[in-house]
Design an enzyme around this catalytic site. Structure first.
Site, mmCIF file in Angstrom:
data_model
loop_
_atom_site.group_PDB
_atom_site.id
_atom_site.type_symbol
_atom_site.label_atom_id
_atom_site.label_comp_id
_atom_site.label_asym_id
_atom_site.label_seq_id
_atom_site.Cartn_x
_atom_site.Cartn_y
_atom_site.Cartn_z
ATOM 1 N N GLU A 244 2.258 9.344 1.588
ATOM 2 C CA GLU A 244 2.438 8.084 0.890
ATOM 3 C C GLU A 244 3.276 7.111 1.712
ATOM 4 O OE1 GLU A 244 1.840 9.624 -3.663
ATOM 5 O OE2 GLU A 244 3.890 9.379 -2.968
ATOM 6 N N CYS B 6 12.710 6.830 -4.726
ATOM 7 C CA CYS B 6 13.260 7.819 -3.803
ATOM 8 C C CYS B 6 13.174 9.223 -4.392
ATOM 9 C CB CYS B 6 14.717 7.468 -3.504
ATOM 10 S SG CYS B 6 15.472 8.538 -2.278
#
Length: 383
Positions: A95, A354
């Site tokens: 990603e 994150c």
């Protein structure tokens, strides 16, 4: 007689392109032309490279490609964060995340399919390690994102429109903070970062390219010698016993060695501080006493802290620290005169925040299911 394998020109930095052109009997300036076409004009084939001799274009057609990884999906968050799922073959995907801000645009780039470090709070590590990405797959993320973002904004600085090829840069900062531990894929990551910095490609400054590491000490030293970009260190704990549990790599490179490596790196770094990243985990590492321990551990390293609210996932068994506790923890650090920020969660509605970069990828790779055990941490020796 077998033909030579085709070369993906995305895998070559400036030095590699010069060597490749030399193997074709071409002069170094041809390498510079090729690099501009590929990275500044987004050329997909050789026919449109009009300032290359026709004979060279014909040579390249039979020997080289400009092969980008495919895009599986492209999602945009309500806050403007954009996440691409990139197919890198053999049921592996990574990603890439773009985070827009008022004065800059930051691209979070992956370096591995999966991750061998297996930090307890990171969902990517739970899928295990599949393989290192190639230089082309790493720089291809920046190339793909830059030109996709330009197209979405109606910006075109390409040669075909009479521009200089650079156009209005959308990606102003790159952080090697996506899937994987960049320093465990050193030989592919460094050429990719050289292209990010090259004025003949993307032209970013060393201060605007940040590599984040969990603390691979020998490779930190090697990076300092080869290509000292801005450095972030995933710290997450103020003591070895706790960090051993949260970041297993700490068993190999404990805090004392890590802090010494940070001091050495600062002698050549483009910034005069190290950024320490610290994932805030309720009841695990977020007490004021632990904040004071953290100050003691890092006292000899000029630094700033980036506190990251944990993004929960089912397998972790961990909980995000309460906002008021994060504030108290941060205040201890700031009272000691250390610049401290709390990361704003971005893109969590598309699993782009994150620690969340496994989402759909985890289902694609199913690596832990195939192997039946977590990947072992790769042994690294500086060369």
């Amino acid at each position: 007689m077998t033909s030579s394998p085709t070369v993906n020109l995305l895998d070559l930095d400036a030095q590699g392109l010069v060597a490749y052109c030399d193997s074709l009997g071409e002069k170094p300036f041809r390498a510079r032309q090729l690099q501009r076409w590929i990275h500044q004009y987004n050329a997909a084939d050789f026919d449109g490279m009009t300032d290359l001799a026709k004979s060279l274009r014909e040579k390249l057609k039979g020997r080289a490609t400009i092969s980008m990884p495919g895009i599986v999906s492209d999602h945009i968050s309500t806050d403007g964060t954009r996440k691409w799922l990139i197919d890198v073959g053999n049921s592996n995907a990574v990603e890439t995340v773009y985070i827009p801000e008022e004065t800059r645009g930051t691209l979070c780039v992956s370096s591995q399919a999966g991750c061998a470090v297996n930090c307890r709070f990171c969902s990517t590590g739970k899928q295990g390690f599949s393989r290192n990405l190639t230089t082309g797959e790493i720089i291809g993320q920046l190339r793909m994102a830059e030109f996709a973002l330009r197209a979405s904004r109606g910006v075109d600085g390409g040669r075909a429109t009479g521009g200089d090829g650079k156009g209005e840069r959308v990606v102003t900062n790159v952080v090697m903070m996506g899937m994987g531990e960049p320093l465990l894929n050193y030989d592919a990551v460094v050429p990719a970062m050289r292209l990010m910095l090259d004025d003949n490609a993307y032209g970013l400054s060393r201060r605007r390219v940040t590599l984040s590491t969990s603390g691979v000490v020998p490779m930190m030293d090697r990076l300092g010698a080869d290509l000292p970009v801005a450095l972030a260190v995933s710290l997450h704990a103020p003591s070895d016993p706790l960090r051993d549990m949260l970041v297993p790599l700490n068993k190999k490179y404990p805090l004392r060695e890590l802090m010494a490596a940070c001091q050495r790196y600062l002698k050549v770094a483009p910034r005069d501080f190290i950024t320490f990243e610290y994932c805030m985990l309720d009841g695990v590492n977020d007490s004021e006493a632990q904040a004071r321990e953290l100050l003691a551990v890092t006292r000899d390293v000029p630094c700033k802290f980036n506190l990251i609210p944990f993004n929960p996932f089912p397998e972790s068994g961990l909980i995000r620290s309460k906002p008021e506790q994060i504030k108290r923890f941060a205040q201890v650090l700031m009272d000691a005169g250390v610049i401290t920020t709390v990361r704003k969660t971005r893109g969590d509605d598309i699993d782009a925040a994150c620690g969340q970069l496994a989402g759909a990828v985890k289902d694609r790779t199913r690596l832990a299911e195939r192997t039946g055990k977590a990947a072992k941490i790769i042994e690294v020796r500086a060369v």
